[in-house]
Design a protein around this motif. Sequence first.
Motif, mmCIF file in Angstrom:
data_model
loop_
_atom_site.group_PDB
_atom_site.id
_atom_site.type_symbol
_atom_site.label_atom_id
_atom_site.label_comp_id
_atom_site.label_asym_id
_atom_site.label_seq_id
_atom_site.Cartn_x
_atom_site.Cartn_y
_atom_site.Cartn_z
ATOM 1 N N LEU A 322 33.484 -43.420 -28.313
ATOM 2 C CA LEU A 322 33.075 -44.792 -28.609
ATOM 3 C C LEU A 322 31.866 -44.768 -29.536
ATOM 4 C CD1 LEU A 322 33.409 -46.482 -25.110
ATOM 5 C CD2 LEU A 322 35.113 -46.223 -26.913
ATOM 6 N N ASP A 323 31.840 -45.719 -30.452
ATOM 7 C CA ASP A 323 30.805 -45.722 -31.485
ATOM 8 C C ASP A 323 29.439 -46.142 -30.919
ATOM 9 O OD1 ASP A 323 29.909 -45.202 -33.999
ATOM 10 O OD2 ASP A 323 30.479 -47.147 -34.832
ATOM 11 N N VAL A 324 28.397 -45.665 -31.575
ATOM 12 C CA VAL A 324 27.029 -46.014 -31.191
ATOM 13 C C VAL A 324 26.332 -46.654 -32.389
ATOM 14 C CG1 VAL A 324 26.846 -44.148 -29.497
ATOM 15 C CG2 VAL A 324 26.189 -43.735 -31.870
ATOM 16 N N THR A 325 25.215 -47.343 -32.125
ATOM 17 C CA THR A 325 24.476 -47.991 -33.212
ATOM 18 C C THR A 325 22.985 -47.702 -33.062
ATOM 19 O OG1 THR A 325 24.490 -49.970 -31.816
ATOM 20 C CG2 THR A 325 26.052 -49.916 -33.640
ATOM 21 N N LEU A 326 22.286 -47.756 -34.190
ATOM 22 C CA LEU A 326 20.836 -47.574 -34.143
ATOM 23 C C LEU A 326 20.182 -48.956 -34.140
ATOM 24 C CD1 LEU A 326 18.436 -45.476 -34.359
ATOM 25 C CD2 LEU A 326 18.385 -46.081 -36.785
ATOM 26 N N ILE A 327 19.362 -49.228 -33.129
ATOM 27 C CA ILE A 327 18.651 -50.508 -33.036
ATOM 28 C C ILE A 327 17.209 -50.261 -33.476
ATOM 29 C CG2 ILE A 327 18.026 -52.438 -31.532
ATOM 30 C CD1 ILE A 327 21.033 -52.018 -31.710
ATOM 31 N N GLU A 328 16.856 -50.832 -34.648
ATOM 32 C CA GLU A 328 15.502 -50.592 -35.171
ATOM 33 C C GLU A 328 14.516 -51.602 -34.610
ATOM 34 O OE1 GLU A 328 15.021 -49.690 -39.348
ATOM 35 O OE2 GLU A 328 17.183 -49.338 -39.547
ATOM 36 N N ARG A 329 13.436 -51.079 -34.001
ATOM 37 C CA ARG A 329 12.373 -51.947 -33.506
ATOM 38 C C ARG A 329 11.036 -51.434 -34.057
ATOM 39 N NH1 ARG A 329 15.417 -51.337 -28.450
ATOM 40 N NH2 ARG A 329 16.872 -53.060 -28.193
ATOM 41 N N ASN A 330 10.046 -51.219 -33.206
ATOM 42 C CA ASN A 330 8.692 -50.978 -33.747
ATOM 43 C C ASN A 330 8.090 -49.610 -33.431
ATOM 44 O OD1 ASN A 330 8.783 -53.669 -34.640
ATOM 45 N ND2 ASN A 330 8.062 -54.369 -32.637
ATOM 46 N N SER A 331 8.901 -48.636 -33.058
ATOM 47 C CA SER A 331 8.318 -47.352 -32.643
ATOM 48 C C SER A 331 8.423 -46.258 -33.706
ATOM 49 C CB SER A 331 8.976 -46.881 -31.339
ATOM 50 O OG SER A 331 10.354 -46.642 -31.550
ATOM 51 N N VAL A 332 8.864 -46.638 -34.906
ATOM 52 C CA VAL A 332 8.978 -45.648 -35.988
ATOM 53 C C VAL A 332 8.216 -46.137 -37.213
ATOM 54 C CG1 VAL A 332 10.557 -44.479 -37.584
ATOM 55 C CG2 VAL A 332 11.212 -44.781 -35.186
ATOM 56 N N ALA A 333 7.415 -45.235 -37.796
ATOM 57 C CA ALA A 333 6.685 -45.511 -39.044
ATOM 58 C C ALA A 333 6.664 -44.205 -39.827
ATOM 59 C CB ALA A 333 5.265 -45.979 -38.715
ATOM 60 N N PRO A 334 6.220 -44.250 -41.080
ATOM 61 C CA PRO A 334 6.102 -42.985 -41.825
ATOM 62 C C PRO A 334 5.147 -42.034 -41.112
ATOM 63 C CG PRO A 334 5.985 -44.849 -43.322
ATOM 64 C CD PRO A 334 5.931 -45.415 -41.921
ATOM 65 N N PRO A 335 5.293 -40.751 -41.373
ATOM 66 C CA PRO A 335 4.480 -39.765 -40.644
ATOM 67 C C PRO A 335 2.998 -39.896 -40.944
ATOM 68 C CG PRO A 335 5.735 -38.709 -42.389
ATOM 69 C CD PRO A 335 6.222 -40.129 -42.306
ATOM 70 N N VAL A 336 2.171 -39.497 -39.972
ATOM 71 C CA VAL A 336 0.734 -39.624 -40.060
ATOM 72 C C VAL A 336 0.160 -38.644 -41.088
ATOM 73 C CG1 VAL A 336 0.343 -38.018 -38.142
ATOM 74 C CG2 VAL A 336 -1.370 -39.764 -38.650
ATOM 75 N N ARG A 337 0.902 -37.574 -41.386
ATOM 76 C CA ARG A 337 0.438 -36.579 -42.373
ATOM 77 C C ARG A 337 1.651 -35.897 -42.979
ATOM 78 N NH1 ARG A 337 -0.261 -35.205 -37.434
ATOM 79 N NH2 ARG A 337 1.151 -33.624 -36.685
ATOM 80 N N PRO A 338 1.467 -35.317 -44.170
ATOM 81 C CA PRO A 338 2.604 -34.662 -44.824
ATOM 82 C C PRO A 338 2.984 -33.388 -44.091
ATOM 83 C CG PRO A 338 0.596 -34.298 -46.084
ATOM 84 C CD PRO A 338 0.239 -35.274 -44.999
ATOM 85 N N PHE A 339 4.182 -32.936 -44.375
ATOM 86 C CA PHE A 339 4.712 -31.754 -43.696
ATOM 87 C C PHE A 339 4.274 -30.488 -44.414
ATOM 88 C CE2 PHE A 339 8.475 -28.796 -43.265
ATOM 89 C CZ PHE A 339 8.169 -28.385 -41.995
ATOM 90 N N HIS A 340 3.646 -29.580 -43.705
ATOM 91 C CA HIS A 340 3.387 -28.242 -44.237
ATOM 92 C C HIS A 340 4.051 -27.269 -43.287
ATOM 93 C CE1 HIS A 340 0.647 -29.914 -47.097
ATOM 94 N NE2 HIS A 340 -0.084 -30.459 -46.144
ATOM 95 N N ARG A 341 4.954 -26.492 -43.796
ATOM 96 C CA ARG A 341 5.689 -25.594 -42.917
ATOM 97 C C ARG A 341 4.718 -24.655 -42.223
ATOM 98 N NH1 ARG A 341 10.683 -24.107 -41.858
ATOM 99 N NH2 ARG A 341 11.503 -25.502 -43.435
ATOM 100 N N ASN A 342 4.825 -24.649 -40.903
ATOM 101 C CA ASN A 342 3.997 -23.772 -40.099
ATOM 102 C C ASN A 342 4.729 -22.439 -39.967
ATOM 103 O OD1 ASN A 342 2.812 -22.379 -38.001
ATOM 104 N ND2 ASN A 342 2.383 -24.240 -36.819
ATOM 105 N N PRO A 343 4.095 -21.330 -40.316
ATOM 106 C CA PRO A 343 4.802 -20.042 -40.235
ATOM 107 C C PRO A 343 5.252 -19.710 -38.814
ATOM 108 C CG PRO A 343 2.427 -19.718 -40.662
ATOM 109 C CD PRO A 343 2.700 -21.170 -40.803
ATOM 110 N N ASN A 344 4.621 -20.356 -37.809
ATOM 111 C CA ASN A 344 5.018 -20.084 -36.426
ATOM 112 C C ASN A 344 6.085 -21.057 -35.908
ATOM 113 O OD1 ASN A 344 3.086 -18.029 -36.278
ATOM 114 N ND2 ASN A 344 1.486 -19.549 -35.851
#
Lengths: 347, 347
Positions: A322-344
Amino acid sequence: MANLQDVATAAGVSKATVSRYLNGSLELPERTASLIDAAIRTLNYTPNPHARRLSLGRSDTIALIVPDISSPFFAALVGAVEAEASDMGLALALYATLNSPERELSYLDLVRTGHADGLIFVTNHAGTDRLAQKINHLPRCVVVDEDVVGTTAPKIFCDNRRGGWLAGRHLAQQGHRHVLFVGGVDEMVSGARRFEGFSAGIAEVSGPDHAIDRISGLYTVSAGRAAGQAFVAQDPASRPTAIFATSDELLIGLYEVLAEAGIPIPQEVSVVGFDDVGPLHLFAPAVTAVRQPVRDLGQHALKLLLATDNADPANHPSEVLLDVTLIERNSVAPPVRPFHRNPNSEE
Amino acid sequence: MANLQDVATAAGVSKATVSRYLNGSLELPERTASLIDAAIRTLNYTPNPHARRLSLGRSDTIALIVPDISSPFFAALVGAVEAEASDMGLALALYATLNSPERELSYLDLVRTGHADGLIFVTNHAGTDRLAQKINHLPRCVVVDEDVVGTTAPKIFCDNRRGGWLAGRHLAQQGHRHVLFVGGVDEMVSGARRFEGFSAGIAEVSGPDHAIDRISGLYTVSAGRAAGQAFVAQDPASRPTAIFATSDELLIGLYEVLAEAGIPIPQEVSVVGFDDVGPLHLFAPAVTAVRQPVRDLGQHALKLLLATDNADPANHPSEVLLDVTLIERNSVAPPVRPFHRNPNSEE
């Protein structure tokens, strides 16, 4: 074994009176009803299945085994099956296993030796050979929500892979490249598929430049709390910028811990949920979540069960999604900082 | 009627093998198990209650009838009874009535004619004579959470009057003098007692200088929405400054409507809930609520049932009340404006 006539004789009424009293079509004076009830108890009389059907009008009894009825998702699933059964004039006998394999086996025995005309089976762990074997011995059964590997019964799941994919794509589109997946172990079909879809959804947007941490466990509030505590303990400069909590209960535990730690959502970390059965729209902040079609799941389960005869496996589809849907509300925003790959990083 | 020997003969195995297979103490090869299962089905064999007990170890089966399993309160109550039953090694058969009187009567018949050793009965409406009569005919039953007037079974409720009193006193202490009570009709014992306690709690603090509006109905999300809409439609200058929503579901409906209307809690209106089973601590804002001891309610219900014999009513207390507590969070503040008695007020 006592029959209807024995009860009638003991109660001093006619067989027809007992029959009509038992099927609910006759109101009797208090005293007469008591005499019949006493005779039934004394003689340990059990109506045959046909008579029991009569007592519910035209209907049969279906059994439903679920892990934990106090979880919002399973409570809603049970409610949906009950509503559908009621519409069809069927009785529904429910059994909650507390997700205990031992209790599952006991209830399967109860169902097999009882009068139920079929079983809808729901578990919330990875299953065992013994469980699969017992399910395969039932004349009529459907497996719903979580797979039991090794069963030949027809199955209905929500499209877990697509649900994971929707969440992963959404977070990646918002810019997240280091994310935490909290959910079922790989041995659970729901967990494996949600993770696979989640990874694919992120990779589709971001290419290889991303990292996914994973915390596996049961779909419980306490597992959500544990994952939240592990997240909070990480260095804020290098921890994931978003979390995918793959059940309502995981999400509740996670929200509790983030609130206690004073980590604001979505400013410090974005969160996506899964199920969307609890009142997530009223949470602070309202939760963006993949919604499972829990009402459809219950309705389809019952319809598929009634159309099923396990003795004729060619006659039914092996797996319905059965199909699912994404319900967009208020818990997602752009990231607080850019991504730097962590070697670990685990990725 | 077929017996164990008939099944053994038809399956070509010993009676002891069938017996041990049925009680779960023997693992059989797939083929042998299938032969026994086929024989059971063909002969329509039903183990006697004693054999069924064996299949669950030392245990019996208890029945629990509830109105709506998808409500957080009843889901939690069922979960508590199931956990207690599991600890005691008892099986629990659940039936959800969707709060339909007709379905309640059908399930009562199923329970009476089945093998359950006792019934825990929960309804969510005011009850009927016919319902009370059927319950009184059961050899062992307890009535939990909501009264069914006319039943002689032992009863367990939370202390609804005290719950109302705690909410009323709290709001009055914060300065509220014009409040709205949303809850069960007077014919429901829970509704009558919560209202009575609420009125007394307010009067104790404020004396006669207060007004209570009341909206009665079922404890549902849609009734909560309807009450919220009626509130929103009132003149902001003269409407109540606080609302007591007397179930989690009423509160959810009310919160939805207030959020949609942009009326901030508690700045524009204070809200107190009742039940506190749902994740009200995560709501925006976190809900101040009277907490029902739902786990205790479930545990006590099962213990009282096992100690009950309806044939000996002198042997059990007629009504047990469990204590409730007020959980203060962020949905109550002093009123937005002073109270001026409205000559059109209902009080």
